[in-house]
Design a protein around this motif. Sequence first.
Motif, mmCIF file in Angstrom:
data_model
loop_
_atom_site.group_PDB
_atom_site.id
_atom_site.type_symbol
_atom_site.label_atom_id
_atom_site.label_comp_id
_atom_site.label_asym_id
_atom_site.label_seq_id
_atom_site.Cartn_x
_atom_site.Cartn_y
_atom_site.Cartn_z
ATOM 1 N N ALA A 58 -8.280 9.497 -8.081
ATOM 2 C CA ALA A 58 -7.862 10.434 -7.080
ATOM 3 C C ALA A 58 -7.447 9.702 -5.561
ATOM 4 O O ALA A 58 -5.645 9.967 -5.357
ATOM 5 N N LEU A 59 -7.600 9.016 -4.990
ATOM 6 C CA LEU A 59 -6.729 7.882 -3.882
ATOM 7 C C LEU A 59 -5.621 7.042 -4.226
ATOM 8 O O LEU A 59 -4.824 7.512 -3.551
ATOM 9 N N TRP A 60 -5.458 6.923 -5.505
ATOM 10 C CA TRP A 60 -4.825 6.166 -6.116
ATOM 11 C C TRP A 60 -4.008 7.187 -6.226
ATOM 12 O O TRP A 60 -2.096 6.525 -5.735
ATOM 13 N N LEU A 61 -3.845 8.389 -6.999
ATOM 14 C CA LEU A 61 -2.508 9.155 -7.085
ATOM 15 C C LEU A 61 -1.673 10.076 -6.012
ATOM 16 O O LEU A 61 -0.467 10.064 -5.973
ATOM 17 N N SER A 62 -2.352 10.482 -5.155
ATOM 18 C CA SER A 62 -1.513 10.994 -3.893
ATOM 19 C C SER A 62 -1.900 10.131 -2.338
ATOM 20 O O SER A 62 -1.564 10.885 -1.866
ATOM 21 N N GLY A 63 -2.416 8.608 -2.475
ATOM 22 C CA GLY A 63 -2.548 8.497 -1.819
ATOM 23 C C GLY A 63 -0.370 7.407 -1.568
ATOM 24 O O GLY A 63 -0.358 7.229 -2.204
ATOM 25 N N GLN A 64 -0.158 7.147 -0.330
ATOM 26 C CA GLN A 64 0.601 6.224 -0.064
ATOM 27 C C GLN A 64 0.508 4.511 -0.194
ATOM 28 O O GLN A 64 0.033 4.172 1.147
ATOM 29 N N LYS A 67 0.537 -1.740 -0.744
ATOM 30 C CA LYS A 67 0.863 -1.723 -1.598
ATOM 31 C C LYS A 67 2.211 -1.735 -2.348
ATOM 32 O O LYS A 67 3.156 -3.035 -2.314
ATOM 33 N N HIS A 68 2.518 -0.981 -2.660
ATOM 34 C CA HIS A 68 3.964 -0.578 -3.368
ATOM 35 C C HIS A 68 5.201 -0.165 -2.039
ATOM 36 O O HIS A 68 5.471 0.754 -2.239
ATOM 37 N N GLY A 69 5.048 -0.294 -0.709
ATOM 38 C CA GLY A 69 5.744 0.455 -0.090
ATOM 39 C C GLY A 69 5.989 1.637 0.334
ATOM 40 O O GLY A 69 7.356 1.715 0.648
ATOM 41 N N GLY A 70 4.274 2.474 0.213
ATOM 42 C CA GLY A 70 3.895 3.082 0.968
ATOM 43 C C GLY A 70 4.686 5.015 -0.056
ATOM 44 O O GLY A 70 4.813 5.721 -0.214
ATOM 45 N N TRP A 71 4.945 4.145 -1.344
ATOM 46 C CA TRP A 71 4.518 4.987 -2.934
ATOM 47 C C TRP A 71 3.613 5.757 -2.866
ATOM 48 O O TRP A 71 2.947 5.212 -2.597
ATOM 49 N N CYS A 72 4.264 7.044 -3.543
ATOM 50 C CA CYS A 72 2.924 7.517 -3.894
ATOM 51 C C CYS A 72 3.072 8.360 -4.976
ATOM 52 O O CYS A 72 4.296 8.927 -5.676
ATOM 53 N N ALA A 73 2.719 7.500 -6.079
ATOM 54 C CA ALA A 73 2.443 8.051 -7.440
ATOM 55 C C ALA A 73 2.069 9.580 -7.674
ATOM 56 O O ALA A 73 3.220 10.173 -9.075
#
Length: 102
Positions: A58-64, A67-73
Motif C-alpha cells: 500500500a505504501l509502495w503503491l500510494s506513496g511518492q 527513490k524514484h524522484g517522487g514518482w507515485c505508482a
Amino acid sequence: MDAIDVYATTGHLLRIGDMFPEFTFGPPNENCQASLIPGLSAILAALAASCDEPQLWALWLSGQLLKHGGWCAVDALLTGETVLVLERARNEDWSWTVDDLP
C-alpha cells in the motif's frame, strides 16, 4: 462470499485487514460502478513475489517514493503507465523506508 471478497482472496485486490484502500479503485465506469485500477492484480503479484506485507504494498503503491524522484505508482497506473509500474514492482528491492516518503 461477495465479489469483493473473491477479488481479494484471489490476489486481484489489495486488502489490509478488513479494509480495501480507496486508491486501488479507479474512477467509476459509465454505469457508476467502481472499477479496479488497470493492471493492479499483476502489480500485486509482482510485489508479493518479493515481500509478503500488504501494508508495504500500500505504501509502495500510494506513496511518492523519493527513490524514484517522487514518482507515485497509483498516479502512473491511472495515466496508463502499467508497463513502467510493473517493471518497477518486479525490480523493487524494498531498500526504502517510510523515511523516504515526503
